[in-house]
Write a protein that holds these residues in place. Structure first.
Motif, PDB file in Angstrom:
ATOM      1  N   TYR A 126       0.838  -1.202   0.000  1.00 42.31           N
ATOM      2  CA  TYR A 126       0.000   0.000   0.000  1.00 42.31           C
ATOM      3  C   TYR A 126       0.878   1.260   0.000  1.00 42.31           C
ATOM      4  CZ  TYR A 126      -3.405   3.403   1.708  1.00 42.31           C
ATOM      5  OH  TYR A 126      -4.202   4.507   1.846  1.00 42.31           O
ATOM      6  N   TYR A 127       1.860   1.290   0.874  1.00 49.04           N
ATOM      7  CA  TYR A 127       2.755   2.457   0.925  1.00 49.04           C
ATOM      8  C   TYR A 127       3.653   2.545  -0.298  1.00 49.04           C
ATOM      9  CZ  TYR A 127       1.083   3.567   5.512  1.00 49.04           C
ATOM     10  OH  TYR A 127       0.268   3.938   6.544  1.00 49.04           O
ATOM     11  N   PHE A 128       4.031   1.380  -0.822  1.00 46.25           N
ATOM     12  CA  PHE A 128       4.865   1.376  -2.029  1.00 46.25           C
ATOM     13  C   PHE A 128       4.087   1.978  -3.207  1.00 46.25           C
ATOM     14  CE2 PHE A 128       6.983  -0.849  -5.662  1.00 46.25           C
ATOM     15  CZ  PHE A 128       8.202  -0.189  -5.532  1.00 46.25           C
ATOM     16  N   HIS A 129       2.797   1.664  -3.287  1.00 47.64           N
ATOM     17  CA  HIS A 129       1.975   2.242  -4.364  1.00 47.64           C
ATOM     18  C   HIS A 129       1.865   3.755  -4.225  1.00 47.64           C
ATOM     19  CE1 HIS A 129       0.888  -1.818  -5.471  1.00 47.64           C
ATOM     20  NE2 HIS A 129       0.223  -1.355  -6.510  1.00 47.64           N
ATOM     21  N   ARG A 130       1.963   4.230  -3.001  1.00 52.82           N
ATOM     22  CA  ARG A 130       1.889   5.683  -2.815  1.00 52.82           C
ATOM     23  C   ARG A 130       3.158   6.384  -3.267  1.00 52.82           C
ATOM     24  NH1 ARG A 130      -0.381   7.446   2.990  1.00 52.82           N
ATOM     25  NH2 ARG A 130      -2.573   7.004   2.678  1.00 52.82           N
ATOM     26  N   MET A 131       4.298   5.734  -3.064  1.00 53.93           N
ATOM     27  CA  MET A 131       5.569   6.411  -3.366  1.00 53.93           C
ATOM     28  C   MET A 131       6.080   6.147  -4.772  1.00 53.93           C
ATOM     29  SD  MET A 131       8.558   4.308  -3.302  1.00 53.93           S
ATOM     30  CE  MET A 131       9.874   4.986  -2.288  1.00 53.93           C
ATOM     31  N   THR A 149      -8.091   4.133  -1.028  1.00 52.04           N
ATOM     32  CA  THR A 149      -8.165   3.948   0.427  1.00 52.04           C
ATOM     33  C   THR A 149      -7.631   2.561   0.773  1.00 52.04           C
ATOM     34  OG1 THR A 149     -10.335   2.923   0.355  1.00 52.04           O
ATOM     35  CG2 THR A 149     -10.285   5.341   0.528  1.00 52.04           C
ATOM     36  N   PHE A 150      -7.368   2.348   2.034  1.00 52.60           N
ATOM     37  CA  PHE A 150      -6.869   1.050   2.486  1.00 52.60           C
ATOM     38  C   PHE A 150      -7.891  -0.046   2.150  1.00 52.60           C
ATOM     39  CE2 PHE A 150      -5.711  -2.167   5.695  1.00 52.60           C
ATOM     40  CZ  PHE A 150      -4.367  -2.284   5.417  1.00 52.60           C
ATOM     41  N   ASP A 151      -9.162   0.280   2.351  1.00 55.22           N
ATOM     42  CA  ASP A 151     -10.247  -0.647   2.031  1.00 55.22           C
ATOM     43  C   ASP A 151     -10.252  -1.020   0.543  1.00 55.22           C
ATOM     44  OD1 ASP A 151     -11.992  -1.805   3.758  1.00 55.22           O
ATOM     45  OD2 ASP A 151     -13.628  -0.374   3.424  1.00 55.22           O
ATOM     46  N   GLU A 152     -10.144  -0.009  -0.300  1.00 51.69           N
ATOM     47  CA  GLU A 152     -10.132  -0.255  -1.748  1.00 51.69           C
ATOM     48  C   GLU A 152      -8.930  -1.108  -2.148  1.00 51.69           C
ATOM     49  OE1 GLU A 152     -12.317   3.949  -3.052  1.00 51.69           O
ATOM     50  OE2 GLU A 152     -10.129   3.834  -3.015  1.00 51.69           O
ATOM     51  N   PHE A 153      -7.791  -0.778  -1.561  1.00 51.62           N
ATOM     52  CA  PHE A 153      -6.582  -1.531  -1.902  1.00 51.62           C
ATOM     53  C   PHE A 153      -6.700  -2.978  -1.431  1.00 51.62           C
ATOM     54  CE2 PHE A 153      -2.065  -2.791  -1.444  1.00 51.62           C
ATOM     55  CZ  PHE A 153      -1.698  -2.636  -2.771  1.00 51.62           C
ATOM     56  N   MET A 154      -7.321  -3.170  -0.278  1.00 52.82           N
ATOM     57  CA  MET A 154      -7.487  -4.530   0.239  1.00 52.82           C
ATOM     58  C   MET A 154      -8.313  -5.378  -0.731  1.00 52.82           C
ATOM     59  SD  MET A 154      -8.741  -5.889   3.939  1.00 52.82           S
ATOM     60  CE  MET A 154     -10.416  -6.424   3.766  1.00 52.82           C
ATOM     61  N   GLU A 155      -9.373  -4.802  -1.289  1.00 50.62           N
ATOM     62  CA  GLU A 155     -10.191  -5.563  -2.237  1.00 50.62           C
ATOM     63  C   GLU A 155      -9.376  -5.960  -3.457  1.00 50.62           C
ATOM     64  OE1 GLU A 155     -13.027  -7.050  -1.588  1.00 50.62           O
ATOM     65  OE2 GLU A 155     -12.700  -6.145   0.383  1.00 50.62           O
ATOM     66  N   LYS A 156      -8.573  -5.021  -3.959  1.00 46.53           N
ATOM     67  CA  LYS A 156      -7.728  -5.323  -5.123  1.00 46.53           C
ATOM     68  C   LYS A 156      -6.737  -6.432  -4.790  1.00 46.53           C
ATOM     69  CE  LYS A 156      -7.258  -0.834  -7.273  1.00 46.53           C
ATOM     70  NZ  LYS A 156      -6.234   0.181  -7.504  1.00 46.53           N
ATOM     71  N   PHE A 157      -6.158  -6.314  -3.627  1.00 52.10           N
ATOM     72  CA  PHE A 157      -5.169  -7.303  -3.184  1.00 52.10           C
ATOM     73  C   PHE A 157      -5.807  -8.693  -3.100  1.00 52.10           C
ATOM     74  CE2 PHE A 157      -2.725  -9.615   0.032  1.00 52.10           C
ATOM     75  CZ  PHE A 157      -1.426  -9.345  -0.318  1.00 52.10           C
ATOM     76  N   LEU A 158      -6.979  -8.760  -2.491  1.00 48.87           N
ATOM     77  CA  LEU A 158      -7.642 -10.062  -2.321  1.00 48.87           C
ATOM     78  C   LEU A 158      -8.120 -10.632  -3.648  1.00 48.87           C
ATOM     79  CD1 LEU A 158      -9.658  -9.504   1.002  1.00 48.87           C
ATOM     80  CD2 LEU A 158      -7.547 -10.827   0.689  1.00 48.87           C
ATOM     81  N   GLU A 159      -8.468  -9.758  -4.570  1.00 45.77           N
ATOM     82  CA  GLU A 159      -8.907 -10.241  -5.885  1.00 45.77           C
ATOM     83  C   GLU A 159      -7.729 -10.565  -6.804  1.00 45.77           C
ATOM     84  OE1 GLU A 159     -11.687  -7.450  -7.643  1.00 45.77           O
ATOM     85  OE2 GLU A 159     -12.780  -7.391  -5.740  1.00 45.77           O
ATOM     86  N   GLY A 160      -6.539 -10.182  -6.380  1.00 42.36           N
ATOM     87  CA  GLY A 160      -5.359 -10.434  -7.208  1.00 42.36           C
ATOM     88  C   GLY A 160      -5.206  -9.427  -8.338  1.00 42.36           C
ATOM     89  N   LYS A 161      -5.910  -8.275  -8.204  1.00 45.34           N
ATOM     90  CA  LYS A 161      -5.780  -7.246  -9.245  1.00 45.34           C
ATOM     91  C   LYS A 161      -4.619  -6.318  -8.903  1.00 45.34           C
ATOM     92  CE  LYS A 161     -10.527  -7.425 -10.788  1.00 45.34           C
ATOM     93  NZ  LYS A 161     -11.870  -6.951 -10.458  1.00 45.34           N
ATOM     94  N   VAL A 162      -3.528  -6.930  -8.542  1.00 48.23           N
ATOM     95  CA  VAL A 162      -2.302  -6.220  -8.182  1.00 48.23           C
ATOM     96  C   VAL A 162      -1.135  -6.889  -8.906  1.00 48.23           C
ATOM     97  CG1 VAL A 162      -3.016  -5.340  -5.905  1.00 48.23           C
ATOM     98  CG2 VAL A 162      -2.193  -7.694  -6.113  1.00 48.23           C
ATOM     99  N   LEU A 163       0.009  -6.239  -8.854  1.00 52.29           N
ATOM    100  CA  LEU A 163       1.154  -6.760  -9.583  1.00 52.29           C
ATOM    101  C   LEU A 163       1.531  -8.165  -9.111  1.00 52.29           C
ATOM    102  CD1 LEU A 163       3.256  -3.477  -9.504  1.00 52.29           C
ATOM    103  CD2 LEU A 163       1.685  -4.289 -11.278  1.00 52.29           C
TER     104      LEU A 163
END
Ligand code: A3P
Length: 285
Positions: free
Chosen positions: A129-134, A143-157
């Motif tokens: 989450y912090y890495f995406h900010r920097m 938001t942390f909530d939004e990022f969590m959903e992406k993370f759980l869905e695997g819509k992240v790198l």
């Protein structure tokens, strides 16, 4: 552009990854003496880039003081590898975020070794989450909530954390793979270094182990220009927004997850790993 690269269904960072570099990685010619440090992003990759050369060369500090981490221990999947490959001396050390199924074919027929580092997924997510900010080349995490959903869905790198871990935990590499956790390394780095050096067939003196541990501490690495990404232009990594060497601790998730988020996170991860033949080294709740 800030468009992520898609490869075999996987989302990859929009910098340093091209179709060519990914094909190059898959057909990379692995040598028997190669060592791969493999991680899901934010699990201790850059730490391995510091540790591996020191363990392999018996504690000679020259590489970590003179070569930036991305050339010293290149990422298998990045464009840089093809440019520096001829300069790498055997035994070569590389890092990778690839899932097991994308590793070079020649890994399977070689005697090369792999060290897979796992980190508690809740801390992985916070770090990410912090890495995406920097990181200027990555999407704002929201938001942390939004990022969590992406993370759980695997819509992240590099996709879903559970898929990455499953693939690597079930990898058929016999005694050529060592599983280690970020948490063990934080708790007792000298002990982790003893495991790593035994695995790599290096018989290091206690004095050398202590010396390596000192140079691979969070504080030393944060101060090492060849490792702390201060050579990277601010538009790519802005240390004023968040430092790459952010906290380096276990359990920072406790400062970020509320009860509801924790319950949801835990239940999704548990469900996805239900019935697997391995268990996780940490309690998820
Ligand atoms: P935090 O953001 O939680 O601080 P990667 O290299 O895979 O991107 O992982 C980055 C994470 O590893 C960051 O976590 C970073 O601080 C941590 N890290 C890097 N070197 C470390 C060290 N020597 N000791 C402890 N943590 C380290």
């Amino acid at each position: 552009s800030s468009e992520s690269v898609q490869y075999h269904g996987l989302l990859l960072p929009p910098v340093a990854h091209t179709l060519e570099s990914l094909e190059y990685a898959q057909h990379f010619s692995v040598e028997d003496t190669d060592v791969f440090g493999v991680t899901y992003p934010k699990s201790g990759t850059v730490w391995m880039q510091e540790i591996l050369p020191l363990v392999l060369n018996g504690g000679d500090l020259t590489p970590i003081q003179t070569i930036p981490n991305w050339d010293r221990v290149p990422w298998l999947e990045e464009t840089r590898l093809a440019k520096v490959v001829d300069r790498l001396k055997s035994p070569r050390a590389l890092v990778s975020h690839f899932p097991y199924y994308l590793m070079p074919q020649s890994l399977h027929t070689s005697k090369a070794k792999v060290i897979y580092i796992m980190r508690n997924p809740k801390d992985v997510m916070v770090s990410s989450y912090y890495f995406h900010r920097m990181a200027g080349f990555l999407e704002d995490p929201g938001t942390f909530d939004e990022f969590m959903e992406k993370f759980l869905e695997g819509k992240v790198l590099f996709g879903k954390w559970t898929d990455h871990v499953k693939g690597w935990r079930l990898a058929k590499l016999g005694d050529r793979i060592l599983y280690i956790t970020y948490e063990e390394m934080v708790k007792d780095l000298p002990e982790a270094l003893r495991h790593i050096s035994d695995f790599l067939g290096r018989n290091l003196s206690e004095e050398t182990i202590q010396k390596i541990a000192e140079h691979c501490s969070f504080k030393s690495m944060k101060a090492n220009q060849m490792s702390n990404f201060s050579l990277v232009p601010k538009k790519y990594m802005d240390s004023e927004k968040s430092n790459f060497f952010r906290k380096g601790v276990v359990g920072d998730w406790k400062n970020h997850f509320n009860t509801e988020q924790l319950a949801r996170f835990t239940s999704v991860i548990r469900k996805e790993l239900e019935g697997e033949s391995f268990s996780l080294p940490w309690s998820l709740d």
